[in-house]
Design a protein around this motif. Structure first.
Motif, PDB file in Angstrom:
ATOM      1  N   GLY A  31      62.747  38.560  23.476  1.00  0.00           N
ATOM      2  CA  GLY A  31      62.656  39.970  23.102  1.00  0.00           C
ATOM      3  C   GLY A  31      61.367  40.664  23.530  1.00  0.00           C
ATOM      4  N   ARG A  32      60.322  39.892  23.898  1.00  0.00           N
ATOM      5  CA  ARG A  32      59.065  40.529  24.311  1.00  0.00           C
ATOM      6  C   ARG A  32      58.906  40.541  25.830  1.00  0.00           C
ATOM      7  NH1 ARG A  32      54.535  40.562  20.203  1.00  0.00           N
ATOM      8  NH2 ARG A  32      55.428  39.861  18.265  1.00  0.00           N
ATOM      9  N   GLU A  33      59.851  39.963  26.558  1.00  0.00           N
ATOM     10  CA  GLU A  33      59.732  39.852  28.010  1.00  0.00           C
ATOM     11  C   GLU A  33      59.804  41.216  28.687  1.00  0.00           C
ATOM     12  OE1 GLU A  33      62.039  38.705  26.087  1.00  0.00           O
ATOM     13  OE2 GLU A  33      64.042  39.128  26.833  1.00  0.00           O
ATOM     14  N   LYS A  34      59.182  41.287  29.875  1.00  0.00           N
ATOM     15  CA  LYS A  34      59.198  42.524  30.660  1.00  0.00           C
ATOM     16  C   LYS A  34      60.216  42.396  31.790  1.00  0.00           C
ATOM     17  CE  LYS A  34      54.777  44.210  29.513  1.00  0.00           C
ATOM     18  NZ  LYS A  34      53.955  45.241  30.096  1.00  0.00           N
ATOM     19  N   ALA A  35      60.427  43.522  32.504  1.00  0.00           N
ATOM     20  CA  ALA A  35      61.542  43.609  33.454  1.00  0.00           C
ATOM     21  C   ALA A  35      61.614  42.454  34.467  1.00  0.00           C
ATOM     22  CB  ALA A  35      61.526  44.959  34.156  1.00  0.00           C
ATOM     23  N   PRO A  36      60.518  42.097  35.183  1.00  0.00           N
ATOM     24  CA  PRO A  36      60.691  41.061  36.221  1.00  0.00           C
ATOM     25  C   PRO A  36      61.192  39.731  35.645  1.00  0.00           C
ATOM     26  CG  PRO A  36      58.577  42.168  36.465  1.00  0.00           C
ATOM     27  CD  PRO A  36      59.144  42.626  35.157  1.00  0.00           C
ATOM     28  N   ALA A  37      60.586  39.303  34.517  1.00  0.00           N
ATOM     29  CA  ALA A  37      61.003  38.036  33.914  1.00  0.00           C
ATOM     30  C   ALA A  37      62.417  38.162  33.336  1.00  0.00           C
ATOM     31  CB  ALA A  37      60.017  37.629  32.825  1.00  0.00           C
ATOM     32  N   ALA A  38      62.717  39.318  32.731  1.00  0.00           N
ATOM     33  CA  ALA A  38      64.048  39.504  32.140  1.00  0.00           C
ATOM     34  C   ALA A  38      65.128  39.473  33.221  1.00  0.00           C
ATOM     35  CB  ALA A  38      64.093  40.840  31.385  1.00  0.00           C
ATOM     36  N   ILE A  39      64.859  40.138  34.353  1.00  0.00           N
ATOM     37  CA  ILE A  39      65.855  40.168  35.436  1.00  0.00           C
ATOM     38  C   ILE A  39      66.032  38.756  36.016  1.00  0.00           C
ATOM     39  CG2 ILE A  39      66.419  41.116  37.730  1.00  0.00           C
ATOM     40  CD1 ILE A  39      66.597  43.252  35.524  1.00  0.00           C
ATOM     41  N   CYS A  40      64.905  38.045  36.218  1.00  0.00           N
ATOM     42  CA  CYS A  40      65.019  36.659  36.721  1.00  0.00           C
ATOM     43  C   CYS A  40      65.882  35.838  35.762  1.00  0.00           C
ATOM     44  CB  CYS A  40      63.641  36.008  36.842  1.00  0.00           C
ATOM     45  SG  CYS A  40      62.657  36.605  38.230  1.00  0.00           S
ATOM     46  N   ARG A  41      65.577  35.937  34.465  1.00  0.00           N
ATOM     47  CA  ARG A  41      66.326  35.132  33.487  1.00  0.00           C
ATOM     48  C   ARG A  41      67.820  35.477  33.512  1.00  0.00           C
ATOM     49  NH1 ARG A  41      65.406  37.526  28.586  1.00  0.00           N
ATOM     50  NH2 ARG A  41      67.518  38.354  28.754  1.00  0.00           N
ATOM     51  N   LYS A  42      68.127  36.776  33.584  1.00  0.00           N
ATOM     52  CA  LYS A  42      69.538  37.190  33.546  1.00  0.00           C
ATOM     53  C   LYS A  42      70.284  36.718  34.799  1.00  0.00           C
ATOM     54  CE  LYS A  42      68.811  41.346  30.729  1.00  0.00           C
ATOM     55  NZ  LYS A  42      69.008  42.809  30.671  1.00  0.00           N
ATOM     56  N   VAL A  43      69.610  36.820  35.953  1.00  0.00           N
ATOM     57  CA  VAL A  43      70.257  36.388  37.203  1.00  0.00           C
ATOM     58  C   VAL A  43      70.477  34.869  37.172  1.00  0.00           C
ATOM     59  CG1 VAL A  43      69.933  36.153  39.710  1.00  0.00           C
ATOM     60  CG2 VAL A  43      69.425  38.334  38.588  1.00  0.00           C
ATOM     61  N   ILE A  44      69.474  34.140  36.689  1.00  0.00           N
ATOM     62  CA  ILE A  44      69.605  32.673  36.615  1.00  0.00           C
ATOM     63  C   ILE A  44      70.733  32.308  35.643  1.00  0.00           C
ATOM     64  CG2 ILE A  44      68.442  30.541  35.876  1.00  0.00           C
ATOM     65  CD1 ILE A  44      65.763  31.982  36.818  1.00  0.00           C
ATOM     66  N   ALA A  45      70.769  33.009  34.490  1.00  0.00           N
ATOM     67  CA  ALA A  45      71.815  32.709  33.495  1.00  0.00           C
ATOM     68  C   ALA A  45      73.201  32.974  34.083  1.00  0.00           C
ATOM     69  CB  ALA A  45      71.598  33.544  32.239  1.00  0.00           C
ATOM     70  N   ALA A  46      73.327  34.097  34.844  1.00  0.00           N
ATOM     71  CA  ALA A  46      74.625  34.428  35.448  1.00  0.00           C
ATOM     72  C   ALA A  46      75.008  33.369  36.482  1.00  0.00           C
ATOM     73  CB  ALA A  46      74.554  35.806  36.105  1.00  0.00           C
ATOM     74  N   LYS A  47      73.994  32.881  37.211  1.00  0.00           N
ATOM     75  CA  LYS A  47      74.258  31.866  38.240  1.00  0.00           C
ATOM     76  C   LYS A  47      74.657  30.539  37.583  1.00  0.00           C
ATOM     77  CE  LYS A  47      72.286  29.874  42.334  1.00  0.00           C
ATOM     78  NZ  LYS A  47      71.416  29.978  43.454  1.00  0.00           N
ATOM     79  N   MET A  48      73.895  30.158  36.577  1.00  0.00           N
ATOM     80  CA  MET A  48      74.184  28.878  35.914  1.00  0.00           C
ATOM     81  C   MET A  48      75.515  28.920  35.174  1.00  0.00           C
ATOM     82  SD  MET A  48      70.560  27.727  34.237  1.00  0.00           S
ATOM     83  CE  MET A  48      69.314  26.842  35.179  1.00  0.00           C
ATOM     84  N   GLY A  49      75.767  30.086  34.525  1.00  0.00           N
ATOM     85  CA  GLY A  49      76.987  30.199  33.705  1.00  0.00           C
ATOM     86  C   GLY A  49      78.205  30.624  34.497  1.00  0.00           C
ATOM     87  N   GLY A  50      77.996  31.043  35.748  1.00  0.00           N
ATOM     88  CA  GLY A  50      79.114  31.462  36.591  1.00  0.00           C
ATOM     89  C   GLY A  50      79.741  32.776  36.155  1.00  0.00           C
TER      90      GLY A  50
END
Ligand code: NAD
Length: 333
Positions: free
Chosen positions: A189-208
């Protein structure tokens, strides 16, 4: 340069942890202080004197400052837009940290204090369009900063100025524009845009899932500074004779959509974008005008957004793959 005893306040956080490492490498004695229990610090170094103290408290500040020459104040209750828009009271309470650190510095005879201010001090009416030409230092006034967090930063900047003018404590102030890199907040909840976008893209990739949620319409613009550039600039400002608050950021402005394009490219994936128009999104357009710092310090960021994001993406990917979270401290013993 002579070896100093230096306090890093907020040493358990993102920038503080990296700064402790850099100062130790230069041979300084470092006292690293944070209110978090030490197992939650992002980085911890056995060569430093590591203390857990709540620096909202005046006595704790005296304990932290006593015997130090210089102080870097990086301690604040802060986060990305999702945090600061919903926690204005908490953000404003960070005024206690800087106030008590300044008082302790004066009381204990410390020579110099650095204060980490923010681009959030800049007036909202200067940031209403996506084609922001870059914020100059004078754009902080007439004051209309980000509510809560920005007001605290602007007030604390003034405290630094008046402690310098009235009590002869040397103060230096940098206005950071979005800093990113490894060993920072990327979830919770405290993350900023670059880290949040990286996390979301990785999650989408890992989760398909092949989808990503973006806060706002993706057209809002920002600039992002890689941590190594931030460290160099921070120390250059501290070592300088620059008395006024000065920008420390990148002038490479991108839209959030462009930020997502880069991260998708690094990940080798294309995702369907779902725009959440009711999520916190901050100002419409923000970037750093670096005219003053180029002129006074010959400083400019050396790491492109693409290069910095590759390193950040790789670090967050490793964290997510190994199942570690921000609660798993990196011990540098
Ligand atoms: P961070 O949240 O990772 O680190 C801040 C640290 O301060 C945390 O570890 C927190 O536990 C500590 N802290 C909070 N309250 C404290 C207290 N009462 N006593 C002791 N420690 C306390 O944040 P960061 O990204 O490393 O930011 C460092 C500084 O730079 C902050 O002042 C922040 O406002 C400023 N800043 C950062 C950015 C950025 O993009 N990261 C941008 C503008 C300004």
């Amino acid at each position: 340069m002579s070896k100093l005893t230096i306090l890093v306040a907020g040493a358990g956080g993102f920038i503080g942890g990296h700064l402790v490492e850099s100062l130790l490498k230069q041979g300084h004695r470092v006292r690293a202080v944070d209110k978090k229990p030490q197992w939650q610090w992002y980085q911890r170094f056995h060569e430093a004197e590591n203390l857990t103290l709540n620096l909202e408290d005046k006595q704790a500040c005296i304990q932290a400052v006593n015997g130090t020459d210089w102080i870097y104040n990086l301690a604040a209750d802060m986060g990305g837009m999702g945090f600061i828009e919903l926690n204005k009271g908490l953000c404003m309470l960070s005024v206690l940290i800087n106030t008590h650190l300044l008082m302790a510095a004066r009381h204990c005879g410390a020579q110099r204090l650095f204060y980490a201010s923010s681009a959030c001090v800049y007036a909202g009416y200067k940031q209403k369009t996506t084609d922001n030409p870059g914020l100059k230092e004078e754009d902080a006034y007439p004051a209309d900063p980000e509510d809560g967090y920005g007001w605290e930063k602007l007030f604390s900047e003034r405290m630094c100025r008046h402690f310098r003018e009235d009590f002869k404590l040397e103060t230096r102030v940098a206005r950071y524009h979005n800093v990113y890199g490894p060993n920072g907040t990327y979830d919770g909840g405290r993350e900023k845009a670059p880290a949040a976008i990286c996390r979301k893209v990785i999650a989408a990739k890992m989760g398909g899932t092949k989808e990503i949620e973006i806060w706002g319409d993706g057209l809002q613009t920002r600039s992002f500074m890689y941590i190594n550039d931030c460290l160099k600039g921070t120390q250059a400002i501290m070592n300088s004779g620059i008395l006024q608050p000065i920008n420390l950021g990148s002038a490479e402005m991108v839209s959030i959509n462009q930020l997502v394009d880069i991260v998708e490219d690094i990940a080798g994936i294309k995702l369907k974008r779902n725009y959440n128009l009711s999520a916190p999104k901050g100002v419409r357009g923000r970037s750093s005008d670096n005219t003053l710092i180029k002129e006074l310090l010959q400083w400019e960021p050396s790491i492109t957004l693409r290069e910095g994001l590759e390193k950040t993406y790789a670090w967050i990917y490793d964290q997510m793959k190994s199942g570690s979270s921000k609660d798993d401290v990196v011990n540098k013993f």
